[in-house]
Design a protein around this motif. Sequence first.
Motif, PDB file in Angstrom:
ATOM      1  N   GLN A   1     -33.916  -7.830 -66.603  1.00  0.00           N
ATOM      2  CA  GLN A   1     -32.872  -7.356 -66.753  1.00  0.00           C
ATOM      3  C   GLN A   1     -31.904  -6.848 -66.206  1.00  0.00           C
ATOM      4  N   VAL A   2     -30.708  -6.796 -65.814  1.00  0.00           N
ATOM      5  CA  VAL A   2     -29.650  -5.579 -65.470  1.00  0.00           C
ATOM      6  C   VAL A   2     -28.474  -5.782 -66.107  1.00  0.00           C
TER       7      VAL A   2
ATOM      8  N   MET B   1     -24.148  -9.259 -57.373  1.00  0.00           N
ATOM      9  CA  MET B   1     -23.823 -10.051 -58.684  1.00  0.00           C
ATOM     10  C   MET B   1     -22.706  -9.469 -59.359  1.00  0.00           C
ATOM     11  N   VAL B   2     -23.285  -8.110 -59.086  1.00  0.00           N
ATOM     12  CA  VAL B   2     -21.819  -7.324 -60.249  1.00  0.00           C
ATOM     13  C   VAL B   2     -20.587  -6.126 -59.064  1.00  0.00           C
TER      14      VAL B   2
ATOM     15  N   ASN C   1     -18.235  -1.144 -62.943  1.00  0.00           N
ATOM     16  CA  ASN C   1     -17.063  -1.904 -62.757  1.00  0.00           C
ATOM     17  C   ASN C   1     -17.497  -2.475 -62.033  1.00  0.00           C
ATOM     18  N   ASN C   2     -16.454  -3.182 -61.041  1.00  0.00           N
ATOM     19  CA  ASN C   2     -16.640  -3.448 -60.338  1.00  0.00           C
ATOM     20  C   ASN C   2     -16.221  -3.346 -59.181  1.00  0.00           C
TER      21      ASN C   2
ATOM     22  N   CYS D   1     -15.048  -6.357 -67.634  1.00  0.00           N
ATOM     23  CA  CYS D   1     -16.035  -6.367 -66.723  1.00  0.00           C
ATOM     24  C   CYS D   1     -17.451  -6.971 -67.020  1.00  0.00           C
ATOM     25  N   PHE D   2     -18.007  -6.916 -67.911  1.00  0.00           N
ATOM     26  CA  PHE D   2     -19.370  -8.288 -68.475  1.00  0.00           C
ATOM     27  C   PHE D   2     -19.398  -9.491 -67.979  1.00  0.00           C
ATOM     28  N   LEU D   3     -17.381  -9.543 -68.415  1.00  0.00           N
ATOM     29  CA  LEU D   3     -17.446 -11.243 -68.506  1.00  0.00           C
ATOM     30  C   LEU D   3     -17.877 -11.369 -66.944  1.00  0.00           C
ATOM     31  N   THR D   4     -17.110 -10.768 -66.250  1.00  0.00           N
ATOM     32  CA  THR D   4     -16.776 -11.312 -64.672  1.00  0.00           C
ATOM     33  C   THR D   4     -17.145 -10.269 -63.703  1.00  0.00           C
TER      34      THR D   4
END
Length: 654
Positions: A392-393, A429-430, A522-523, A538-541
């Motif tokens: 997992q990330v 993905m991030v 961060n993205n 940031c986690f949700l998006t």
Amino acid sequence: MIVMGLQGQPHPPRAYAGDLRGAWECGWYHDSAAVLMIDGEVVAAIEEERLTRRKHTGKLPLRAMRACLEVAACAAGDVDLFAFGEQGGSGKHRDPTIAADALAAILQAGLGLMASPRTRVKLFEHHLCHALSAYALSGYDEALVFTADGFGDGVSGYVIEACGRRLEILDQIAVPDSLGGLYQAALPLLGFGAHDEFKMMGLAPYGNPVTYRQAYASAYRLEAEGRYQLNRGVLLRHLAELGPPRHPDDVFSTRDCDVAAAAQAALEEIAFHVLRHYRNATGLRALCAAGGVMQNCALNGRLARSGLFDRIFVQPAASDCGLALGAACLGQLQHGGENAHAITPQSHVFLGRPIPEEQALAVQLQRWEGLLSFRRCDDIVQTAAQLLAAGQVLGWVQGRSEFGPRALGNRSILADPRAAANKDRINAMVKKREAFRPFAPAVRSEDADRYFDLPQGTDCSFMTMVVPVRQEFQAALGAVTHVDGTARVQVVKRMHNTLFWQLLDAFGALTGTPVLLNTSFNNNHEPIVDTVDDAVACFLTTGLDALAIGPFLVNKAELSPQRLLALQPVLCDEGCLSTGWAQAADGARERFHVLLLANRQIPISAAAYQALNAERTGMQDCVPAGELAAELLSLWEQRVIHLRPAGLIPPSAP
């Protein structure tokens, strides 16, 4: 003595507006920050971007100043000296007295001071601040000090001989000879923008520096006694002959890679020419360095391995945010009088705001109910290690935030460093960034020499050095080993970040590899997260699998249209809405709606305009709900709007 160091573009109140030209040369202020020093020790340091959520903001850091005071439980009236890391430029209109007067007025209004702090305001020269940010905090008794950036206060760098409190400027690098300007010259050709020098550094190992060596070599001349002359105009003409600029969405060509490699080689050749001479001339065996150019960790790593110096300290906040550090040091040393304590050497960068205590943290997470779930873990370290070992990330948020451009284990995204595919996975993905850019490894100090060829006498705790990954571990550390077999390593000492060290230890016990992929949380549209709500957004998006924050493990629910539309949409800092009429292709008039930012205009739908411009009531009646939810989510992912639970106040201007 309490000193507040600060750096950023002042915007004088109306009474001083006519004198702005005489006070400051408006322009290239960026990475503004505030630092609070008490009796020679930095107790708080925060970049303004972390609070405004605007990357590289150059605004005067009033929010960061307030945050530093809050962290240290001080009031603005307790500050003995406000030390500003700039004197206002170099032009004929520069007037430090007017600058200090205007700054005092801004501070009085912005910090709610009863009286003007004019007698407590001091302005310090840009590159002296860079120099002191490195030397004063290095703990060295003597050193050669090198600063280099684009420009500041009329120069682009210094070479200084430092011994105790005596500093002698040996050379001053003129703005036409700016190493920052040399390196920046190729950014537009490669499709990069402002502040993207680090991207070109990452691209350079993919290219051949010989291809365009002559284009660069014709633009500078190395001279005796460590001097050189640069002709940026000649370089720009040569670069213009290499074809049209790359579009930011295009793949990188061989030309692009070779230009990046040539730029890196030219920078290194000139820097070594200067430093080799002054190392021999002074006999100094220690180097301290700061300024934007010294964020080039490939250059720093080569210097550390060259044998020129026995010890090297590169200020972790080498960019202009570090000016606040240097200004605080200068203020302490020059104006402390009997209270001029020695500066406490820098051992870590965990100087920002902490996450809340457990009970308050749970309350903040609870506000996002419906979008996430969370549970308290008896051992968050062991839980996170098991998830990372399972592939997992994770987002990892603990303690106080870092000062400077690197996440060093308190506001980080973490992953298994072994599988090379993890690099592409996280990018997709991030981070949503260029695929060539490497990720950094974090390793326990006890294991660092086993995996990496570390330079002797140089602290690699701050991701300021690129070092070789030992040959036998390059394949085993596929996600963090760059194409040239190097890595921008972070060596983690237990005494400086116990929890992160324990996580590396636990992951090593499970996998046999006490190393983690560590990148900033961060993205690509925002600075590093600072608060709980920043981390949740940031986690949700992004595609992160889980979030470990304090003792809690957080998982996300599906972002359904109904859940998204239950959130409150709010414009970001400096955003505003506009609408009007335009002529369509068929000649008819049609209404348009745009979201305006400082340097962008984003077309939005009528439904999004209504949602952003309306009170909460009636928002969920906007149709079609699915399209509106998707549009709002896209705007949230770009960080041009905030979606917040009802009643949660977003970042706003001071």
